[in-house]
Motif scaffolding. Structure first.
Motif: not given
Length: 428
Positions: A179-203
């Motif tokens: 119960a305690m980790r579920a919202p944190i893991k959800r936010a972590l997954r969103e942050a990782i996806d946002a970082l991967e998306a940002e790194e895939r952009k053109d320099p």
């Protein structure tokens, strides 16, 4: 070759299992020795164990050996007395034996004594009372406050460490971590996806400040997940216990004895032995048993155990006074719905003629409908008197719950006792 190894734990008494097997195997010999000891010793001497002997021939073990026939090569040690071709003399003594190890002692060799061992007090009483029980012992209604059993009654967040429920506590801790980790893991997954998306952009279009911010956010969220404790005091659960009333097998035994002038000292001694044997029997088999001692001559009264066995009184005999007192005690202290009621009476059979009819009516109309069992022993070598004949009519009315026997001498006590309290195949 097959090997059998007994690995069952037996911590305190390493030979306890083997001892029980031995007692069961030679039960017939031991029981015969115990019966002889009971007839030989005083009933007051029943508290100690007994030394039991078993004939050596009855404890011999089977031996495996080569049968006759076939060719065998045997190397025997040399000796100074015989040479090849000598004839060996036949051993002197009785034939049919198998050497000096069997049979009694003689001047020709050594014999073997009977195997002897000592029964403990508990084992001795177990054989003394083997096959006996109080007839018609019934399970009565619940008796509150005295007959209770502590049972588990759910779980609680408060308790002592010895009653902690490890399984339930771990389950609660696992659920809390999810119960305690579920919202944190959800936010972590969103942050990782946002970082991967940002790194895939053109320099050219990539935002370095956003990348640094997302990495810092990911690190913070991972620390929060790692900071969730494996188990917390909030997760602990303890077993709760509550007192639950239990059906009670309670019994009360009324010991009634005639102490009038017609009862000689020998009669009283035999009666004392009978009640002592009865007391040991009750103590052996039932934990919740009360004893009530009633002495009577022309009048009856309840007395202590010491006074019951050792006080002296004289006078005539009115048995109905004792039966009336027993009935009053039952009404006052021992409700029929809660107690199993038993009466054992010892007398020489002497009674006022007019009183014997009253005794019969008291038993048939008042006492016997309440009792589980009534045992009457008449201690006399003479012909039966009016009390015995009146009691015979009670036996006809209650054949399963009223028993009467005659005792002539002390040696009759044990056989009569076994007959009175032998185990019945079916009980009402």
């Amino acid at each position: 070759m097959t090997y059998f190894i007994d690995r069952r734990p037996n911590a305190k008494h390493k030979s306890a299992v083997n001892r029980q097997r031995f007692l069961e195997r030679y039960r017939k010999h031991i029981k015969r020795s115990v019966e002889e000891a009971v007839n030989r010793r005083s009933i007051t001497d029943m508290e100690r164990g007994e030394k039991v002997s078993i004939p050596a021939k009855d404890i011999s073990e089977p031996v495996f050996q080569h049968g006759p026939g076939g060719a065998r090569n045997i190397v025997s040690p040399g000796n100074k007395e015989f040479v090849a071709g000598d004839k060996i003399r036949r051993p002197s003594g009785q034939g049919g034996g198998s050497g000096a190890g069997e049979g009694g002692a003689s001047n020709q060799g050594e014999g073997v004594d009977e195997f002897a061992f000592t029964l403990s007090r508990e084992e001795f009483l177990e054989f003394v009372f083997d096959g006996l029980e109080l007839p018609h012992l019934q399970r009565k209604s619940l008796k509150s406050l005295e007959e209770v059993k502590m049972v588990r009654a759910g779980l609680s967040r408060d308790g002592v460490p010895s009653r902690i429920s490890i399984t339930r506590s771990m389950r609660e801790a696992y659920a809390r971590r999810i119960a305690m980790r579920a919202p944190i893991k959800r936010a972590l997954r969103e942050a990782i996806d946002a970082l991967e998306a940002e790194e895939r952009k053109d320099p050219v279009l990539r935002n370095p400040a956003r990348i640094v911010e997302l990495k810092a956010e990911i690190e913070r969220l991972e620390k929060r997940i790692a900071g969730v404790p494996f188990i917390d005091t909030y997760d602990l659960r303890y077993h709760q216990l509550s007192a639950q009333p239990q059906p009670s097998n309670q019994a009360v035994m009324f010991c009634v004895m005639d102490v009038s002038g017609s009862m000689t000292q020998n009669h009283k001694d035999i009666a004392k032995r009978f009640f002592l044997l009865l007391y040991l029997f009750l103590e052996k088999h039932y934990e919740k048993v009360e004893l009530v001692f009633v002495r009577h001559h022309t009048a009856a009264r309840e007395v202590s155990e010491e006074e019951f066995f050792y006080s002296r009184e004289t006078g005539g005999t009115i048995v109905s006074s004792a039966l009336n007192l027993v009935n009053k005690i039952i009404e006052k202290r021992y409700p029929v719905g809660q107690w199993n009621l038993y009466v054992a009476q010892a007398s020489d059979g002497d009674n006022w003629d007019d009183d014997s009819n009253i005794c019969r009516d008291l038993l048939v109309k008042q006492l016997m409908p309440q009792l589980q069992y009534y045992a009457y022993v008449e201690i006399t070598p003479h012909d039966h008197q009016s009390l015995w004949h009146e009691y015979e009519s009670v036996v006809k009315e209650f054949p399963e719950r009223f028993a009467m026997r005659q005792i002539v001498e002390a040696g009759d006590i044990y056989p009569v006792f076994r007959e009175l309290f032998k185990r019945r195949l079916s009980q009402s």
